[in-house]
Design a protein around this motif. Structure first.
Motif, short mmCIF file in Angstrom:
data_model
loop_
_atom_site.label_atom_id
_atom_site.label_comp_id
_atom_site.label_asym_id
_atom_site.label_seq_id
_atom_site.Cartn_x
_atom_site.Cartn_y
_atom_site.Cartn_z
N VAL A 33 0.85 -1.18 0.00
CA VAL A 33 0.00 0.00 0.00
C VAL A 33 0.89 1.23 0.00
O VAL A 33 1.73 1.40 0.87
CB VAL A 33 -0.92 0.01 1.24
N ILE A 34 0.68 2.09 -0.97
CA ILE A 34 1.48 3.31 -1.05
C ILE A 34 0.65 4.46 -0.49
O ILE A 34 -0.34 4.86 -1.09
CB ILE A 34 1.88 3.61 -2.51
N PRO A 35 1.01 4.99 0.66
CA PRO A 35 0.23 6.07 1.25
C PRO A 35 0.34 7.35 0.44
O PRO A 35 1.39 7.65 -0.13
CB PRO A 35 0.84 6.24 2.64
N ALA A 36 -0.76 8.10 0.38
CA ALA A 36 -0.75 9.38 -0.32
C ALA A 36 -0.03 10.41 0.54
O ALA A 36 -0.04 10.34 1.76
CB ALA A 36 -2.18 9.85 -0.59
N THR A 37 0.60 11.37 -0.10
CA THR A 37 1.26 12.44 0.63
C THR A 37 0.22 13.37 1.22
O THR A 37 -0.75 13.72 0.56
CB THR A 37 2.17 13.23 -0.31
N TRP A 256 -10.82 13.04 1.65
CA TRP A 256 -9.41 13.27 1.99
C TRP A 256 -8.53 13.39 0.75
O TRP A 256 -7.75 14.33 0.60
CB TRP A 256 -8.90 12.14 2.88
N ASP A 257 -8.65 12.43 -0.16
CA ASP A 257 -7.80 12.43 -1.36
C ASP A 257 -8.08 13.64 -2.25
O ASP A 257 -7.16 14.25 -2.79
CB ASP A 257 -8.00 11.13 -2.13
N ASP A 258 -9.34 13.96 -2.40
CA ASP A 258 -9.71 15.13 -3.20
C ASP A 258 -9.15 16.41 -2.56
O ASP A 258 -8.66 17.31 -3.24
CB ASP A 258 -11.23 15.21 -3.30
N ALA A 259 -9.20 16.46 -1.23
CA ALA A 259 -8.68 17.63 -0.51
C ALA A 259 -7.19 17.81 -0.77
O ALA A 259 -6.72 18.92 -1.05
CB ALA A 259 -8.94 17.47 0.99
N GLN A 260 -6.44 16.71 -0.69
CA GLN A 260 -4.99 16.80 -0.91
C GLN A 260 -4.67 17.24 -2.33
O GLN A 260 -3.72 18.00 -2.56
CB GLN A 260 -4.34 15.45 -0.61
N ASN A 288 -8.06 7.08 0.89
CA ASN A 288 -8.32 5.87 0.11
C ASN A 288 -7.30 4.78 0.38
O ASN A 288 -7.63 3.59 0.37
CB ASN A 288 -8.33 6.21 -1.39
N HIS A 289 -6.04 5.18 0.62
CA HIS A 289 -5.02 4.15 0.84
C HIS A 289 -5.19 3.45 2.19
O HIS A 289 -4.55 2.44 2.45
CB HIS A 289 -3.61 4.74 0.72
N LEU A 290 -6.06 3.98 3.02
CA LEU A 290 -6.39 3.32 4.30
C LEU A 290 -7.79 2.71 4.27
O LEU A 290 -8.34 2.35 5.30
CB LEU A 290 -6.27 4.32 5.45
#
Length: 450
Positions: A33-37, A256-260, A288-290
Motif C-alpha cells: 500500500v502506497i500512502p498518499a502524501t 481526503w484524497d480530493d482535498a490533498q 483511500n489508501h487506508l
C-alpha cells in the motif's frame, strides 16, 4: 472524490513526507500500500445542525484534523449558565434551553467555535464565555441565510467591511493569542463579485492579526449545488501565506484524497474543509489508501454510539441519521417514523444506552405527547362531571318518584270517598222513586237525608 490514492511526488512542495509503510502491510499476494502524501489538513466545515457535537466527534474519530462547530449567535451565549455533566464529560451552555454543547475532554484541542456576530463588544463577550472549552474562535461572514443576514451577521458583513474588520480586531486584541485567553482568531468568507475585490478583502483581513482564514469558493447568492468557483484560490492562498495566516479552502471537496489534490494544485498552506460530503458520510476523512469511506451502515452505528454517549438531543440525532442513510433505502423510511432513541435503536438493531428518563422523543413528539396528556385529562374531567350529573339525576328521580307515590295514595283516598258518596246518593234516589210508586205514596213522599 478520486477513486485512487494520489501518488506522492519525489519532493513534495510542502507538508510532511509520507510515513514509512509498516512491514505487516505487505505480502507476497498483496501489493504494498502506497500512502498518499499529506499536503495539508482536512477539516470539518461549520454546518448548521449537522455540525453538532456527535458529528464532530465522529469526524475526529475518522481522522479530521480540526472540526468547526455550527454558527452560534453571540447574543444567545451572553447570560448563559455553564453546566458540567460528569457522566458524559460534556459542558452545556444553558439559558432558557440548551444553546451550545461541547466535550472538552474529547475535542477541545481540535475544536473551533464559530460565532455569528454583528458587533465587536458582543463578539468579545461571547468569546470570553466559551474560551475555556474551545481551541479557537471563528467569525462567520459568509452565511447567506436570512436568519443570519437579517441581523447584520454572516454574508451581510461582506457588505460592511469596516464593521467586519472592527470585530476581528476586537477579538484579536481581547481574546487572541497575545492575551491570557490565547485563542487563535479566524474568519470564514465567501467570494466577492470579482477576483480583485476578493483578494483586496483578504489582504485587509490578514492585517487584523487573525490566525486562520477560510474562503468558500461561492458568492453569497450561490446555492450548494452550484459548482464552486476557484479562480481566486491561488491568489488568496499566496496572500495568506505571505501574511503568515493559515488558509483553508471550502467548496466541492469530496474527501481526503480530493482535498490533498486541491491543496497541492493551488499551493495552499493550510488545508481544505469538507461540508456536504461529511454530512452524508463523516468517514470521508479516511484516505483511500487506508480503505476510504466506510459503508453507511457502519457509519450510522458508530454515530449512534457516540450520540448516546454524549446524550445528543434526539431531534439532531434523527436529522443527522437521515442524512447518512440513503434516501431510497427502506431503513430511511423506518428511521423517519422513529420518535425516541429506543425506536432508533430498535430499527438499527442496537442496544439502547440512552437514559430512559431523558428519552422523551423529538420536540414535535413532546408537543404531541403533551397535547395527548392534556386531552386525556380533559376527557377524564368530563367523564367525572358526567358521572356526578348522572348521580344527581338518579337521586332527583328517586325523590320525585317518592313524592308522586304519596300524591297517588291521597288521590285514591279522595276517589274512594267520592265514589261511596255518589253510590249512597244514587241508592237514596232509587228508594225515593220506589216509595212514590207505593199506594198512598204520592200523598206523603219520603224525605231523603244524606
Amino acid at each position: 472524490m478520486t477513486d485512487h490514492a494520489i501518488a506522492p511526488p519525489a519532493i513534495p512542495p510542502h507538508g510532511p513526507q509520507p510515513e514509512n509503510i509498516p512491514a505487516e502491510n505487505t505480502s507476497a499476494d498483496t501489493p504494498p500500500v502506497i500512502p498518499a502524501t499529506k499536503y495539508g489538513k482536512v477539516v470539518l466545515a461549520p454546518m448548521v445542525r449537522s455540525g453538532q457535537l456527535a458529528t464532530r466527534l465522529l469526524s475526529l474519530k475518522y481522522g479530521a484534523d480540526i472540526v468547526w462547530g455550527p454558527e452560534t449567535i453571540d447574543k444567545s451565549l451572553i447570560g448563559c449558565e455553564r453546566v458540567e455533566n460528569p457522566k458524559t464529560g460534556c459542558v452545556d451552555y444553558v439559558r432558557t434551553g440548551l444553546i451550545f454543547r461541547a466535550c472538552p475532554s474529547r475535542e477541545k484541542s481540535k475544536f473551533i467555535f464559530q460565532m455569528g456576530t454583528a458587533a465587536p463588544d458582543t463578539a468579545v463577550a461571547a468569546a470570553k464565555i466559551v474560551a475555556q472549552d474551545v481551541s479557537g474562535i471563528d467569525v462567520n461572514s459568509g452565511c447567506p441565510k436570512p436568519f443570519s443576514t437579517h441581523a447584520g451577521m454572516g454574508a451581510a458583513l461582506l457588505k460592511d467591511i469596516p464593521r467586519l474588520l472592527s470585530i476581528l480586531t476586537a477579538l484579536v486584541e481581547n481574546v487572541g493569542l497575545s492575551t491570557p485567553y490565547a485563542l487563535p482568531i479566524s474568519v470564514k468568507i465567501r467570494l466577492l463579485p470579482t477576483v480583485e475585490e476578493t483578494h483586496a478583502l483578504i489582504t485587509s483581513l490578514c492585517k487584523t492579526g487573525i490566525s486562520k482564514l477560510t474562503l468558500h469558493c461561492r458568492t453569497p447568492p450561490m446555492r450548494p449545488g452550484e459548482r464552486a468557483i476557484r479562480d481566486a484560490l491561488s491568489g488568496a492562498a499566496k496572500i495568506c501565506e505571505e501574511a503568515g495566516v493559515e488558509f483553508f479552502v471550502n467548496g466541492d471537496i469530496k474527501g481526503w484524497d480530493d482535498a490533498q489534490q486541491v491543496i497541492k494544485e493551488y499551493g495552499i498552506e493550510g488545508g481544505a474543509m469538507i461540508a456536504i460530503a461529511a454530512e452524508s458520510n463523516p468517514s470521508c476523512f479516511i484516505p483511500n489508501h487506508l480503505g476510504g469511506p466506510k459503508p453507511w451502515r457502519e457509519v450510522v452505528t458508530e454515530y449512534m454510539l457516540i450520540a448516546m454517549s454524549v446524550e445528543n438531543p434526539i431531534s439532531n440525532t434523527k436529522f443527522c441519521l437521515l442524512n447518512m442513510v440513503p434516501g431510497k433505502n427502506e431503513m430511511h423510511k423506518v428511521l423517519s417514523k422513529a420518535k425516541t432513541y429506543r425506536d432508533l435503536c430498535e430499527a438499527l438493531d442496537l442496544e439502547c444506552t440512552f437514559p430512559e428518563e431523558l428519552d422523551l422523543g423529538t420536540l414535535k413528539t413532546q408537543r404531541v405527547k403533551a397535547q395527548e396528556e392534556k386531552d386525556a385529562q380533559l376527557q377524564a374531567e368530563r367523564a367525572e362531571r358526567q358521572k356526578k350529573l348522572a348521580e344527581f339525576k338518579r337521586k332527583k328521580a328517586e325523590a320525585e318518584g317518592g313524592k308522586k307515590e304519596g300524591e297517588g295514595s291521597n288521590k285514591r283516598i279522595k276517589v274512594d270517598v267520592g265514589e261511596r258518596s255518589n253510590t249512597t246518593t244514587a241508592a237514596v234516589a232509587e228508594l225515593a222513586a220506589t216509595d212514590m210508586l207505593l199506594p198512598g205514596g204520592a200523598a206523603e213522599p219520603v224525605q231523603a237525608a244524606v
